[in-house]
Scaffold this active site. Structure first.
Site, PDB file in Angstrom:
ATOM      1  CB  SER A 112      -0.897   0.003   1.245  1.00  0.00           C
ATOM      2  OG  SER A 112      -1.681   1.167   1.277  1.00  0.00           O
TER       3      SER A 112
ATOM      4  CE  LYS B  18      -0.818   7.627   0.146  1.00  0.00           C
ATOM      5  NZ  LYS B  18      -0.001   6.955   1.192  1.00  0.00           N
TER       6      LYS B  18
ATOM      7  N   GLY C 154       1.469  11.268   4.319  1.00  0.00           N
ATOM      8  CA  GLY C 154       0.310  11.621   5.137  1.00  0.00           C
ATOM      9  C   GLY C 154      -1.007  11.082   4.615  1.00  0.00           C
TER      10      GLY C 154
ATOM     11  CB  CYS D  16      -3.086   6.040  10.754  1.00  0.00           C
ATOM     12  SG  CYS D  16      -4.681   5.271  10.926  1.00  0.00           S
TER      13      CYS D  16
ATOM     14  CE  LYS E  80       1.782  -2.025   5.801  1.00  0.00           C
ATOM     15  NZ  LYS E  80       1.570  -1.255   4.575  1.00  0.00           N
TER      16      LYS E  80
ATOM     17  N   GLY F 259       8.760  -5.077   4.337  1.00  0.00           N
ATOM     18  CA  GLY F 259       9.772  -4.190   4.899  1.00  0.00           C
ATOM     19  C   GLY F 259      11.135  -4.457   4.295  1.00  0.00           C
TER      20      GLY F 259
ATOM     21  N   GLY G   3       7.350  -2.572  -1.247  1.00  0.00           N
ATOM     22  CA  GLY G   3       6.990  -1.165  -1.302  1.00  0.00           C
ATOM     23  C   GLY G   3       8.054  -0.311  -1.951  1.00  0.00           C
TER      24      GLY G   3
HETATM   25  C1  LIG Z   1       5.829   6.744   0.092  1.00  0.00           C
HETATM   26  C2  LIG Z   1       5.169   5.675   0.924  1.00  0.00           C
HETATM   27  C3  LIG Z   1       3.803   5.716   1.137  1.00  0.00           C
HETATM   28  C4  LIG Z   1       3.183   4.741   1.909  1.00  0.00           C
HETATM   29  N1  LIG Z   1       1.836   4.777   2.106  1.00  0.00           N
HETATM   30  C5  LIG Z   1       1.216   3.788   2.803  1.00  0.00           C
HETATM   31  C6  LIG Z   1      -0.192   3.777   2.941  1.00  0.00           C
HETATM   32  O1  LIG Z   1      -0.920   4.604   2.406  1.00  0.00           O
HETATM   33  N2  LIG Z   1      -0.750   2.764   3.675  1.00  0.00           N
HETATM   34  C7  LIG Z   1       0.001   1.774   4.270  1.00  0.00           C
HETATM   35  O2  LIG Z   1      -0.555   0.890   4.921  1.00  0.00           O
HETATM   36  N3  LIG Z   1       1.348   1.765   4.130  1.00  0.00           N
HETATM   37  C8  LIG Z   1       1.957   2.741   3.418  1.00  0.00           C
HETATM   38  N4  LIG Z   1       3.318   2.721   3.250  1.00  0.00           N
HETATM   39  C9  LIG Z   1       4.100   1.651   3.915  1.00  0.00           C
HETATM   40  C10 LIG Z   1       4.407   0.513   2.932  1.00  0.00           C
HETATM   41  O3  LIG Z   1       3.227  -0.119   2.476  1.00  0.00           O
HETATM   42  C11 LIG Z   1       5.295  -0.547   3.627  1.00  0.00           C
HETATM   43  O4  LIG Z   1       4.598  -1.091   4.715  1.00  0.00           O
HETATM   44  C12 LIG Z   1       6.605   0.032   4.147  1.00  0.00           C
HETATM   45  O5  LIG Z   1       7.114   1.019   3.269  1.00  0.00           O
HETATM   46  C13 LIG Z   1       7.674  -1.043   4.350  1.00  0.00           C
HETATM   47  O6  LIG Z   1       7.915  -1.757   3.162  1.00  0.00           O
HETATM   48  P1  LIG Z   1       9.091  -1.365   2.119  1.00  0.00           P
HETATM   49  O7  LIG Z   1      10.359  -1.257   2.913  1.00  0.00           O
HETATM   50  O8  LIG Z   1       9.079  -2.479   1.117  1.00  0.00           O
HETATM   51  O9  LIG Z   1       8.704  -0.056   1.531  1.00  0.00           O
HETATM   52  C14 LIG Z   1       3.960   3.691   2.490  1.00  0.00           C
HETATM   53  C15 LIG Z   1       5.339   3.652   2.251  1.00  0.00           C
HETATM   54  C16 LIG Z   1       5.954   4.622   1.484  1.00  0.00           C
HETATM   55  C17 LIG Z   1       7.434   4.529   1.247  1.00  0.00           C
END
Ligand SMILES: Cc1cc2nc3c(=O)[nH]c(=O)nc-3n(C[C@H](O)[C@H](O)[C@H](O)COP(=O)(O)O)c2cc1C
Length: 322
Positions: free
Chosen positions: A39, A63, A90, A149, A183, A262, A284
């Site tokens: 997401s 998202k 945000g 959140c 989540k 992660g 992500g």
């Molecule tokens: C720019 C950005 C926006 C994100 N927006 C959301 C979101 O809207 N909802 C959510 O549950 N996680 C959000 N995440 C978290 C990611 O889904 C993920 O849990 C987190 O980044 C760890 O994974 P990664 O290291 O592969 O990015 C966001 C991450 C990033 C970098």
């Protein structure tokens, strides 16, 4: 983003032969691939369609959506860090109804497994967001309830930092009749009681984890680098924390499916999560540097399995030796 290309390039030289069973099971959900788009990093709809056939992803997790449009945080919103990034987007979004009106149709046409992420500032907002999704639930593979959140009713403490907050937010979403995943936040020492609360609230699985809270400072201006001040750290820097958190929950709650997330950039990173107990993974930050990351990582997992005589990807789940 040097961390994307610096290692393990050899695995990508030849493609997998297709002899490995790559299907994954997350509770009652069967997926053709264990690798989903996380997401917030795959847009609200078919943004990644230009790079790969979205049916090749285990699922596209859109998202997080609030029950109403939300403008998010002031810029700057992202900053690159050593081995990752920090963001304070945000949770900007069109709201559930705006998403249904404009973003859902193209996703349905793409044939992707659609997972909708929702968030709220109060338990009631979770309930309303879920109610709004109910009319389109037939198109959804799952709803991911983002409890990482702030809860405005509880001193702005994150829902996911409280057993009651997590339970109540998840329970409030029961109105939507599809599997619900919670989540969770890694910003807490012991995730097991939180994951247990999510399960008691009706979550069929938990996604571990969201970003780690961080603060990046520009020494020249002596100000935070992000408009909001603090932000969420993601990318390879957080992977060992997320793998440990997955293992904690998978070990303590063996009946609760865990989706690992992660810092996954390469197939072997995903293998770590599978061994730790995750039944599927989400990618992500890696997608920002390589929009095909979700399908590349799937192919790398498959290739790794071939090299190690693993006929079924799922046989790796929880196979950590201690
Ligand atoms: C720019 C950005 C926006 C994100 N927006 C959301 C979101 O809207 N909802 C959510 O549950 N996680 C959000 N995440 C978290 C990611 O889904 C993920 O849990 C987190 O980044 C760890 O994974 P990664 O290291 O592969 O990015 C966001 C991450 C990033 C970098």
């Amino acid at each position: 983003m040097g961390w994307l290309t610096e290692k393990r390039a050899s695995l990508a030289k030849s493609g997998p032969s297709g002899s490995v069973d790559m299907s994954a099971t997350v509770g009652s959900v069967e997926l053709g691939s264990p690798v989903m788009a996380a997401s917030g990093t795959a847009g609200h709809s078919v943004e990644l369609d230009a790079y790969f056939d979205l049916r090749e992803a285990g699922a596209i997790v859109v998202k997080s959506l609030l029950c109403e449009p939300w403008e998010g945080n002031p810029a700057p919103r992202v900053h690159s860090t050593d081995a990752g990034m920090i963001n304070s987007v945000g949770l900007q979004g069109p709201g559930v109804q705006g998403w249904i009106d404009h973003d859902l149709d193209p996703l349905i046409t793409s044939g992707a497994n659609i997972v909708v992420s929702i968030w709220g500032r109060s338990v009631d907002e979770y309930r309303i967001a879920a109610e709004m999704l109910a009319p389109v639930q037939g198109y959804l593979t799952a709803v991911e309830v983002n409890v990482s959140c702030p809860n405005v009713e509880d001193r702005d403490r994150m829902f996911a930092h409280s057993v009651e907050g997590t339970h109540d937010a998840i329970a409030a979403t029961a109105v939507v009749d599809v599997p619900r995943w919670a989540k969770l936040s890694p910003n807490i020492a012991d995730l097991v009681p939180i994951a247990d609360a999510a399960q008691r609230g009706g979550a069929e699985a938990v996604t571990i984890a969201n970003t780690l809270i961080g603060l990046a400072i520009d020494p020249e201006t002596r100000k935070p680098r992000l408009g909001k001040g603090r932000g969420g750290l993601s990318g390879p820097a957080i992977r060992p924390v997320a793998v440990r958190a997955v293992n904690d929950v998978a070990t303590a709650l063996p009946d609760l499916p865990v989706i690992g997330c992660g810092g996954i950039v390469h197939g072997v990173d995903a293998i770590e999560f599978l061994l730790a107990g995750a039944c599927a993974v989400q990618v992500g930050t890696a997608t920002f540097a390589d929009p095909r990351a979700v399908v590349r990582i799937r192919a790398e997992i498959e290739q790794w399995c071939e090299l190690h005589n693993v006929a079924e990807m799922r046989s790796l789940v929880g196979a950590l030796e201690t």
